[in-house]
Structures are given as C-alpha cells and as structure tokens.
Write a protein that holds these residues in place. Structure first.
Motif, mmCIF file in Angstrom:
data_model
loop_
_atom_site.group_PDB
_atom_site.id
_atom_site.type_symbol
_atom_site.label_atom_id
_atom_site.label_comp_id
_atom_site.label_asym_id
_atom_site.label_seq_id
_atom_site.Cartn_x
_atom_site.Cartn_y
_atom_site.Cartn_z
ATOM 1 N N LEU A 34 40.911 42.081 39.927
ATOM 2 C CA LEU A 34 42.189 41.764 40.460
ATOM 3 C C LEU A 34 43.019 42.721 39.624
ATOM 4 O O LEU A 34 44.060 43.516 40.314
ATOM 5 C CB LEU A 34 42.688 40.383 40.124
ATOM 6 C CG LEU A 34 42.196 39.418 40.931
ATOM 7 C CD1 LEU A 34 42.550 37.861 40.508
ATOM 8 C CD2 LEU A 34 42.523 39.566 42.322
ATOM 9 N N ALA A 35 42.888 43.081 38.485
ATOM 10 C CA ALA A 35 43.839 43.735 37.499
ATOM 11 C C ALA A 35 43.539 45.169 37.998
ATOM 12 O O ALA A 35 44.822 45.894 38.128
ATOM 13 C CB ALA A 35 43.279 43.706 35.960
ATOM 14 N N TYR A 36 42.238 45.754 38.324
ATOM 15 C CA TYR A 36 42.220 47.113 38.856
ATOM 16 C C TYR A 36 42.744 47.144 40.330
ATOM 17 O O TYR A 36 43.394 48.387 40.281
ATOM 18 C CB TYR A 36 40.824 47.331 39.008
ATOM 19 C CG TYR A 36 40.207 47.962 37.477
ATOM 20 C CD1 TYR A 36 40.541 49.028 37.156
ATOM 21 C CD2 TYR A 36 39.606 47.192 36.733
ATOM 22 C CE1 TYR A 36 40.253 49.503 35.866
ATOM 23 C CE2 TYR A 36 39.056 47.455 35.403
ATOM 24 C CZ TYR A 36 39.347 48.860 35.178
ATOM 25 O OH TYR A 36 38.892 49.287 33.922
ATOM 26 N N LYS A 37 42.779 46.036 40.963
ATOM 27 C CA LYS A 37 43.535 46.221 42.239
ATOM 28 C C LYS A 37 44.891 46.794 42.237
ATOM 29 O O LYS A 37 45.556 47.487 42.805
ATOM 30 C CB LYS A 37 43.363 45.059 43.231
ATOM 31 C CG LYS A 37 41.968 45.176 43.778
ATOM 32 C CD LYS A 37 41.503 43.795 44.517
ATOM 33 C CE LYS A 37 40.174 44.001 44.969
ATOM 34 N NZ LYS A 37 39.771 42.444 45.495
ATOM 35 N N LEU A 38 45.809 45.730 41.314
ATOM 36 C CA LEU A 38 47.083 46.169 40.916
ATOM 37 C C LEU A 38 47.445 47.320 40.244
ATOM 38 O O LEU A 38 48.222 47.957 40.445
ATOM 39 C CB LEU A 38 47.536 44.889 40.023
ATOM 40 C CG LEU A 38 47.908 43.465 40.522
ATOM 41 C CD1 LEU A 38 47.969 42.632 39.307
ATOM 42 C CD2 LEU A 38 48.941 43.511 41.405
ATOM 43 N N LEU A 39 46.428 47.942 39.450
ATOM 44 C CA LEU A 39 46.686 49.094 38.774
ATOM 45 C C LEU A 39 46.743 50.037 39.842
ATOM 46 O O LEU A 39 47.446 51.051 39.780
ATOM 47 C CB LEU A 39 45.416 49.383 37.677
ATOM 48 C CG LEU A 39 45.903 50.426 36.945
ATOM 49 C CD1 LEU A 39 46.943 50.569 36.102
ATOM 50 C CD2 LEU A 39 44.603 50.814 35.876
ATOM 51 N N ASP A 40 45.937 50.087 40.704
ATOM 52 C CA ASP A 40 45.703 51.198 41.698
ATOM 53 C C ASP A 40 47.284 51.073 42.673
ATOM 54 O O ASP A 40 47.688 52.274 42.760
ATOM 55 C CB ASP A 40 44.659 50.841 42.676
ATOM 56 C CG ASP A 40 43.206 51.375 42.206
ATOM 57 O OD1 ASP A 40 43.538 52.286 41.156
ATOM 58 O OD2 ASP A 40 42.244 51.497 42.948
ATOM 59 N N TYR A 42 49.936 49.981 41.683
ATOM 60 C CA TYR A 42 50.926 50.282 40.890
ATOM 61 C C TYR A 42 50.956 51.683 40.577
ATOM 62 O O TYR A 42 52.157 52.628 40.710
ATOM 63 C CB TYR A 42 50.875 49.724 39.622
ATOM 64 C CG TYR A 42 52.022 49.672 38.734
ATOM 65 C CD1 TYR A 42 53.153 49.166 39.096
ATOM 66 C CD2 TYR A 42 52.035 49.986 37.324
ATOM 67 C CE1 TYR A 42 54.466 49.260 38.264
ATOM 68 C CE2 TYR A 42 53.105 49.979 36.543
ATOM 69 C CZ TYR A 42 54.266 49.526 37.181
ATOM 70 O OH TYR A 42 55.406 49.574 36.321
#
Lengths: 45, 326
Positions: A34-40, A42
């Motif tokens: 989830l964090a990586y999806k958000l980072l992408d 962003y």
C-alpha cells in the motif's frame, strides 16, 4: 551551538503486536505494498 | 490541509525524544522521523482506547495556544491521522520554538496505536512534504535563529535505553570515524539520494546501475523495493511470511554482508544487523504483491538498521546527506 537531544530506543509496535500474536493479522491487513502504491502515485504527481 | 507521507511506517518506529508543547509545558514522547515533516500529538478531543493510553495535549491548559480551526489530515503509508491545526510554543532540548504549527490528533490512526510506546511524531523531512501553509519544526528553529548551522544529525545506538542522540545545528565529530562522505539529495521531499548498487559476496544483487534510497531515521528496517527482493531472498534462502520474510536465526552467522555502494563508497551491513531477531522471525520487509505491476518504484529505505552503523548528517543548507562509520 550544538544542541543534543537524547533519544531512547523503545519497543516498536511490531514487537508489541508480535508478543500479542497480532502481527500476522496486521501485516495481512496493511501490507507494505500500500505504501509503495502511494509512493508511486505521489512521485508521478 | 492534507499531507501525504507515504513512506511513514508506524510499525517499526523505534527511537523517541521528549518534547513539550504549551505554557506551562505538556510533555510528549515523539518519534524523530526524517520520513515525514509534520508534528502531531494526540489531543483531549481524541476518543478511543488508543488515545487513552497516551499523553494528550490539552489546549485549554496552555496560555500560548492559538487554534486555527483548520482541519488537517496526514496520510501515511498505510494509515491516516486526522485532527486540526494549532499553534503553540514547542520546546525541544533547550530550544524554544515559538508559534509552531502542529496537528492536534482527534482520531488515532487505527486501534493498533494502542501498542505504540510513543505519543506523536516530529517530522524532519523537507517542507514540501508538510501540511500546506505550515512551517516544519526544524525550519522554524532555523528561521528563528536558534541554530548555528542549517543541519541536523543522528547517532543511533543499538543499546536499549541510552546512547542515541539527535544533534541540531552542528555535528559532534567524536561520534564518527574517518570522514563524512557527502551525497547530494536527489529529490527534496524525503532525504532521498542516488545509490550505485547493492552487493553480496562481491556480486551485485540489486540496484544494478543506480537506484534511489531514502535515508530514513525513524523507521527501523532496511526496506527494499519489491522488484529487487527476489534475488536477495533466493541468496539467503528466506521464506515468504505475509509481506515479510523469515529466516533461520542460525543463518546470521553464515550470511554475507550486504554492501551498499553510495557515491562510490561502500557501506557494509552485516547479517547480524540486517536480520531482525525476535523469536524466530526476522529479515526485511517487502511487498511481493506489487512485484508484477508494470510500474514499480525502485526506491530503497535505509532505516535504523543502516543508521546504527553509520552516523548520518542531514544538511539542509546544501541539500546533502553525510555518512560515516558511527
């Protein structure tokens, strides 16, 4: 000129969840993906 | 105001400092975190068990508090903090930061916060990450002339209680050996730098030919991007466990160092550091689920595992990080 703030090492939420046998449930519910999806998203923006 | 700080990972926060807010001061245990920028603490308006177990800020007891009435939301990697913005005097060490904007949490980000030893988070990332219209704590300290140099540094000890320190305004060279190797920040959001490669036994196993790494005090692990985990996992014979990996503890004695090369300088991390030992679990985190997506980030996170070995300087004046053996 130099300000030193002492820091204390504490028991992490991970360790507390592990001790309470809740870590696996937590990781399944909130995977790092989830964090990586958000980072992408962003960084794209 | 909305702020998005996707790399924040509550699970592994491990080092706290004590700050106070208000007049007379109300004390809080906060995580000093370079992966986010805002300051927030729970408030008396927060309901639920998670808040009940923490110190909460009472603005009614502070003569210097100014409320804004402005709702704010800070979205972290997997959860979210909601509350409103207020201004008050924040004391950190001997420094008095007047009129500091901060979040008064009215809803803790999930019931798991009950298991958090800390009350809130003090972010030390770049202002571009912060809630719009607020000035981060470090920027206010600098703007108010309270620091001699526009930088801060971490020395993290593996000892349970003592020895770790955050330095503000100057660096004490007695905390590191050799010279600081400076690396320019590649993106002024996190403390993000370019990394050359990750190797084991002299062979590159990940980040072949350049990738990005976030130097992240505040999160305890090394986190590798999903697309690089497979090769390393194979090398160390780790088994999948949820979004993490586990390994036999004996392997700590046989596995090679992971060597991070940054700006041409090698930073070895031994297995005893990169394998987290607690009962029979360990290893570092990843998200297999995301491996097959066509567009995937290639960003590593060098957390406390790395920073316990290497003293780290965060130089806002020159937008660079300095690393040296601690």
């Amino acid at each position: 000129c130099l300000v030193k703030i002492p820091l204390m090492k504490i028991k992490s939420i991970r360790e507390n969840l592990w001790e309470n046998d809740m870590l696996k449930d937590y990781l399944e519910k909130y995977p790092y993906s989830l964090a990586y999806k958000l980072l992408d998203r962003y960084q794209d923006q | 105001g909305i702020s998005l700080e996707p790399m924040r990972n509550y699970l592994d926060l491990a080092y706290i400092g004590i700050i106070s807010i208000g007049t007379p001061p109300q004390e809080f245990k906060v995580i000093l975190d370079t992966g986010s920028t805002d300051l927030w603490v729970p408030s008396i308006y927060c309901v639920g068990q998670a808040c009940a177990d923490h110190n909460v800020f009472n603005p009614l007891l502070s003569s210097t508090f100014r409320g804004s009435g402005r709702p704010i939301s800070i979205a972290y990697g997997t959860r979210q903090m909601s509350g409103f913005l207020g201004y008050d005097t924040v004391k950190i060490g001997d420094l008095v930061d007047v009129g500091q904007g901060f979040g008064l949490n009215v809803k803790e980000p999930g019931k798991f916060m009950k298991y958090a030893v800390f009350d809130g988070i003090l972010g030390l990332g770049y202002p571009s990450l912060s809630v719009e219209g607020t000035t981060p704590v470090f920027d206010n300290l600098w703007n108010q002339g309270l620091l001699s140099q526009n930088l801060f540094a971490f020395c993290l000890s593996s000892k349970e209680e003592k020895g770790s320190v955050l330095m503000l305004g100057r660096v004490d060279p007695s905390y590191y050996t050799r010279n600081l190797n400076w690396v320019p920040v590649s993106k002024l959001l996190y403390w993000q730098i370019a990394m050359d490669s990750v190797a084991m036994n002299g062979k590159v196993v990940a980040c072949d030919g350049n990738c990005q790494a976030i130097v992240h005090a505040g999160t305890s692990l090394l986190i590798d991007p999903p697309n690089s985990i497979r090769g390393i996992r194979k090398k160390i014979n780790a088994q999948h466990f949820g979004s993490e990996h586990i390994i036999e503890c004996d392997a700590i004695h046989t596995l090679p160092d992971l060597v991070f090369t940054i700006n041409g300088v090698n930073y070895p991390v031994p297995a005893s550091a990169y394998i987290q030992q607690a009962a029979l679990r360990g290893c570092w985190s990843s998200s297999e689920e995301y491996v097959n997506k066509s567009h995937s980030t290639n960003t590593w996170v060098l957390g406390d595992v790395f920073l316990r070995l290497y003293f780290s300087v965060f130089d806002r004046a020159n937008d660079r990080t300095g690393l040296a053996p601690a």
